[in-house]
Design an enzyme around this catalytic site. Structure first.
Site, short mmCIF file in Angstrom:
data_model
loop_
_atom_site.label_atom_id
_atom_site.label_comp_id
_atom_site.label_asym_id
_atom_site.label_seq_id
_atom_site.Cartn_x
_atom_site.Cartn_y
_atom_site.Cartn_z
N CYS A 13 0.86 -1.18 0.00
CA CYS A 13 0.00 0.00 0.00
C CYS A 13 0.91 1.23 0.00
O CYS A 13 2.13 1.12 0.15
CB CYS A 13 -0.87 0.00 1.25
SG CYS A 13 0.10 0.03 2.77
N HIS A 43 5.60 -7.37 7.90
CA HIS A 43 5.33 -8.79 8.15
C HIS A 43 5.68 -9.60 6.91
O HIS A 43 4.81 -10.22 6.30
CB HIS A 43 3.86 -9.00 8.51
CG HIS A 43 3.54 -8.56 9.89
ND1 HIS A 43 4.25 -9.01 10.98
CD2 HIS A 43 2.62 -7.72 10.37
CE1 HIS A 43 3.76 -8.46 12.06
NE2 HIS A 43 2.77 -7.66 11.73
N HIS A 77 3.74 1.30 11.06
CA HIS A 77 2.69 1.19 12.08
C HIS A 77 2.70 2.35 13.07
O HIS A 77 1.70 2.60 13.74
CB HIS A 77 2.93 -0.04 12.97
CG HIS A 77 2.71 -1.34 12.31
ND1 HIS A 77 1.64 -1.59 11.51
CD2 HIS A 77 3.41 -2.50 12.36
CE1 HIS A 77 1.70 -2.84 11.09
NE2 HIS A 77 2.77 -3.41 11.58
N CYS A 99 3.34 5.76 8.71
CA CYS A 99 2.43 6.13 7.62
C CYS A 99 1.71 7.43 8.00
O CYS A 99 1.21 7.56 9.13
CB CYS A 99 1.40 5.02 7.41
SG CYS A 99 0.16 5.48 6.19
N GLU A 129 0.06 -0.95 15.99
CA GLU A 129 -0.53 0.36 15.62
C GLU A 129 -1.37 0.91 16.77
O GLU A 129 -1.31 2.11 17.09
CB GLU A 129 -1.39 0.20 14.36
CG GLU A 129 -2.02 1.53 13.92
CD GLU A 129 -3.02 1.35 12.79
OE1 GLU A 129 -2.74 0.59 11.84
OE2 GLU A 129 -4.08 2.00 12.84
N THR A 167 -6.40 1.51 11.38
CA THR A 167 -6.54 1.79 9.94
C THR A 167 -7.03 0.58 9.14
O THR A 167 -7.63 0.74 8.09
CB THR A 167 -5.19 2.25 9.34
OG1 THR A 167 -4.21 1.26 9.64
CG2 THR A 167 -4.76 3.59 9.86
N CYS A 195 -8.27 3.07 6.73
CA CYS A 195 -7.56 3.41 5.49
C CYS A 195 -8.20 2.69 4.31
O CYS A 195 -8.50 1.50 4.39
CB CYS A 195 -6.11 2.98 5.64
SG CYS A 195 -5.21 3.13 4.11
N SER A 266 1.81 -6.07 2.58
CA SER A 266 3.23 -6.08 2.95
C SER A 266 4.04 -7.02 2.04
O SER A 266 5.13 -7.44 2.40
CB SER A 266 3.37 -6.49 4.42
OG SER A 266 2.58 -7.61 4.69
FE1 F3S Z 1 -0.96 1.25 4.35
FE2 F3S Z 1 -0.86 3.47 5.70
FE3 F3S Z 1 -3.14 2.49 4.93
S1 F3S Z 1 0.43 1.72 6.00
S2 F3S Z 1 -2.86 0.30 4.95
S3 F3S Z 1 -1.56 3.26 3.60
S4 F3S Z 1 -2.70 3.39 6.89
#
Ligand code: F3S
Length: 282
Positions: A13, A43, A77, A99, A129, A167, A195, A266
């Site tokens: 992501c 991970h 995280h 992030c 997180e 998220t 997210c 990931s």
């Molecule tokens: Fe990835 Fe950030 Fe969303 S790490 S899953 S873009 S909160």
């Protein structure tokens, strides 16, 4: 097998890609200098191993870092405020790859706490997180995972509350909670901090799983978002969950016409490409 379909949204992501790029720049731009990561960067042990080959050392806590004035990477995280303070006390230079979407939750939690509000988090209390977010409101947050658990919270009419979410939480559960809160006559402000990357990946996996005879889901065994993709796909078709292409060797795909491929947030592109190359070679 005749055809391979790849999910539109698969793999890293935005936040993980950003974090991994920053970390890669760090480990490749310094020679003979150790760089520490507080917890595994992601991970995905194959990806972490690649960074460790370049000199990255993963530690569980700051106390394990002996070299003063070295660099320490904070992963996507995010972490509690006290970790930044501890790093400063140890003379460490922080490379912060949190992030930005997680950072936003830290800011919301801190502001609410400073204003005397009670922070409530929808999430998994043991997830890094959530531990990080809770650390921005002096570990005072109430953490819950389901509507049933939320109903058990002893809410006080004279208090103000802020509800935020992990998220990667399930949007349906969040919506149920919002609906329930809307009916309460309480001072509860709700911020939807889920997210969209998770939803987009899950929808994309669901869509592709409905068009194929079998799915291959690539990602770490400990990656919760990968395991959710596995669950979604296996509700429609035979699903093979693998960390790398090695685990596919020996699997017969002869009975399938179309194979779909997706990957957790990931999973690096090079691992996805290896799997696709392997499937194409069959
Ligand atoms: Fe990835 Fe950030 Fe969303 S790490 S899953 S873009 S909160």
């Amino acid at each position: 097998m005749k055809k391979i379909l790849i999910a539109d949204d698969a793999g890293f992501c935005f936040g993980v890609k950003r974090a991994m790029n920053i970390a890669w720049n760090e480990v490749t731009s310094t020679e003979n200098e150790k760089i520490y990561a507080l917890g595994p960067l992601i991970h995905n042990k194959q990806a972490v191993a690649k960074y460790e080959e370049k000199g990255l050392v993963t530690v569980d806590e700051i106390g394990q870092i002996e070299d003063q004035s070295s660099k320490m990477i904070i992963r996507s995280h995010g972490v509690a405020k006290k970790i930044y303070d501890e790093a400063e006390d140890h003379g460490l230079e922080v490379v912060d790859t949190t992030c930005p979407f997680v950072k936003k939750i830290h800011t919301l939690a801190k502001k609410a706490y400073d204003e005397g509000k009670q922070v409530i988090i929808l999430g998994d209390a043991s997830h890094p997180e959530i531990i990080g977010i809770n650390g921005w409101c002096q570990n005072s947050a109430i953490i819950f995972k389901t509507l049933e658990q939320f109903k058990e919270i002893d809410l006080d009419k004279s208090k103000e509350y802020l509800v935020v979410s992990q998220t990667t939480m399930n949007e349906k559960e969040f919506e149920k909670i919002v609906e329930y809160i809307d009916k309460l006559d309480m001072n509860i402000n709700i911020e939807n901090t889920i997210c969209s990357a998770t939803r987009v990946r899950q929808n994309s996996a669901r869509k592709i799983a409905s068009q194929v005879d079998a799915m291959v889901v690539i990602g770490g065994r400990h990656s919760s978002n990968t395991q959710k993709l596995v669950k979604i796909c296996s509700e429609s078709v035979d699903t093979y969950a693998v960390e790398t292409k090695k685990e596919l060797e020996g699997v017969s795909f002869d009975t399938y016409e179309i194979i779909g491929v997706t990957a957790g947030a990931s999973t690096p592109d090079w691992i996805i490409e290896e799997v696709i190359d392997y499937l194409s070679s069959l």
